[in-house]
Design an enzyme around this catalytic site. Structure first.
Site, PDB file in Angstrom:
ATOM      1  CD  GLU A 242      -2.701   1.271   2.533  1.00 26.11           C
ATOM      2  OE1 GLU A 242      -3.508   2.207   2.664  1.00 26.11           O
ATOM      3  OE2 GLU A 242      -2.621   0.336   3.355  1.00 26.11           O
ATOM      4  CG  HIS A 276      -4.501  -1.045  -0.062  1.00 21.99           C
ATOM      5  ND1 HIS A 276      -5.551  -0.170  -0.243  1.00 21.99           N
ATOM      6  CD2 HIS A 276      -4.497  -1.354   1.260  1.00 21.99           C
ATOM      7  CE1 HIS A 276      -6.146   0.050   0.913  1.00 21.99           C
ATOM      8  NE2 HIS A 276      -5.536  -0.657   1.842  1.00 21.99           N
ATOM      9  CG  ASP A 327      -9.081   0.983   3.614  1.00 23.95           C
ATOM     10  OD1 ASP A 327      -9.173   0.599   4.796  1.00 23.95           O
ATOM     11  OD2 ASP A 327      -7.979   1.157   3.068  1.00 23.95           O
TER      12      ASP A 327
END
Length: 462
Positions: A242, A276, A327
């Site tokens: 990420e 991600h 998220d």
């Protein structure tokens, strides 16, 4: 939610098999799944409910941290010279340390009601808030999991609960930080929690497992968790690549980039979801594609946290399943997630309609993105079938054809306009397992859920 009653619907047009089909009958079976979906039925059967707008399938929100809804909008100021993912994370932990099971239920219920209004009907909850505020196990170790499941039931949302293995603060740190004490979980604890939830018999609930990240779990513990899972057909999720700092740390400690290490060290398959997957090398994308694993992109959160842009063209080119998630919940509408997924690529590449693929007959950007999110979302949630098709759960969205952005649009461009031209709510009704949970653009239990949420927020942010 009570058991579904058999029902029959008729829609002027609906999204079937990747395109709009006219005059569609949709039959709900007694199990709350579609028993028959047929296009070309010229007039509504006498016993059918006539839907007043175009029908879309509900989507899976493939990545959620429900408690972070209580933090959305509260980190948009900077008091120092530097603000990034890591400073945001430290502030977010303050909410994680305070929230009680009762507050967790209220926050989750409000969040999931908002998701339903935004077109999601199933959520994958990446759940690592396991223990009490002292870091001690509750008398019932599943207390916080039940709070989330209760919140989902309150809202009428389908839930895939994913307990998370989280055991250390970083590659070189053998233990958690004190402000991470509620997250602790051994492989045996995580496997046991998954089994407890999966066998609970709760309607609309299933369970898988998650690994927080390579930095947060040792290779030995990940291997132990996978031994516990065995060949069980359950989703397995992991945060990966990420942030560039995470990539650099992984490279320093393992000699490999995160996705390369994961692919080399573990037997990835279609159960795996790489959340991600922002910073990648071309060879990593090819390896993930060969494994059958999927990715979960969360555009609004990745933008909010300054993560960067995923390599969408190459993920799509290699046919990797690509779900979407919200998220941290700064956005709870899937059309906006798809919009920003595409807009990010347009800004990065200075091109338009990046996700479209005329060479393969997919010239509509919104259509290609929706189809990717539909099929991959079902896979991410452990659902064998998903969408407006026989055997899938009877979830659907009914759009308001007079909504801003849709009014006057030809039916063939309805999805394009919904994703790229709607800046106000356009969903009129939502059904989950054949039962209506949203009517006239309002959640049927919106008022009591909002009251409980306000009470929880007042307690968390006095």
């Amino acid at each position: 939610m009570t058991a579904a009653q058999p029902a029959l619907f008729w829609a002027p047009y609906a999204w079937l098999d990747g395109q709009w089909k006219q005059q569609v009958c949709l039959q709900v079976g007694p199990d709350g799944h579609w028993s028959d979906v047929i296009a070309g039925v010229a007039s509504a059967p006498e016993q059918a409910t006539v839907l007043q707008g175009p029908v879309l399938p509900g989507l899976v929100n493939a990545h959620s941290h429900a408690f972070q809804r209580a933090f959305a909008g509260l980190s948009e100021r900077r008091a120092s010279e530097q603000d990034d993912f890591w400073s945001w994370r430290d502030r977010m932990y303050g909410v994680a340390l305070r929230i009680t099971p009762q507050q967790m239920r209220a926050v989750a219920a409000q969040l999931y009601a908002e998701m339903l209004l935004g077109g999601y009907t199933q959520v994958c909850e990446f759940h690592y808030l396991h223990h009490d505020d002292r870091g001690l196990a509750y008398a019932d170790p599943a207390t916080m999991a039940w709070a989330i499941a209760d919140g989902a039931a309150d809202a009428g949302m389908g839930l895939t609960l994913l307990p998370v293995l989280y055991e250390r603060a970083g590659f070189a740190q053998p233990n958690l930080r004190n402000d991470q004490r509620r997250f602790a979980g051994t492989p045996d604890f995580i496997a046991g929690l998954q089994k407890t939830v999966a066998q609970s018999g709760r309607p609309l609930v299933n369970a898988g497992v998650s690994v927080h990240s390579l930095r947060a779990a040792s290779p030995a513990s990940i291997t132990r968790l996978l031994e516990q899972v065995g060949d069980s057909d359950m989703p397995i999720h992991i945060h990966i690549a990420e942030q560039m700092q995470e990539v650099r740390d992984c490279l320093a400690h393992t000699g490999k980039h995160p996705i390369a290490w994961l692919c080399d060290a573990l037997p990835l398959d279609a159960r795996w979801q790489l959340v991600h997957a922002t910073h990648t090398e071309p060879a990593e994308i090819e390896t993930v594609a060969a494994s059958g694993a999927g990715i979960v992109i969360c555009p609004s959160t990745e933008g909010n946290l300054g993560d960067g842009f995923a390599d969408l063209p190459h993920w799509l080119q290699h046919g990797v399943p690509m779900a979407i998630g919200s998220d941290s919940h700064v956005c709870r509408q899937w059309n906006e997630e798809l919009r920003w997924l595409e807009y990010g690529q347009r800004m990065r590449l200075q091109q338009r309609n990046v996700a479209a693929s005329p060479a393969t007959g997919q010239s509509a950007t919104a259509g290609r993105l929706l189809e990717a999110a539909l099929s991959a979302g079902g896979q991410a949630a452990g659902q064998k079938r998903w969408g407006l098709q026989n055997g899938a759960r009877a979830d659907m969205l009914v759009l308001n054809p007079r909504a801003s952005g849709l009014l006057g649009i030809p039916s063939s461009h309805t999805l394009d306009a919904y994703v790229f031209a709607c800046d106000t709510p356009a969903i009129d009704a939502v059904y989950v397992a054949g039962q209506q949970v949203v009517a006239q653009g309002r959640h049927l239990r919106g008022e009591p859920l909002a009251r409980d949420f306000l009470e929880a927020m007042n307690g968390l942010h006095p």
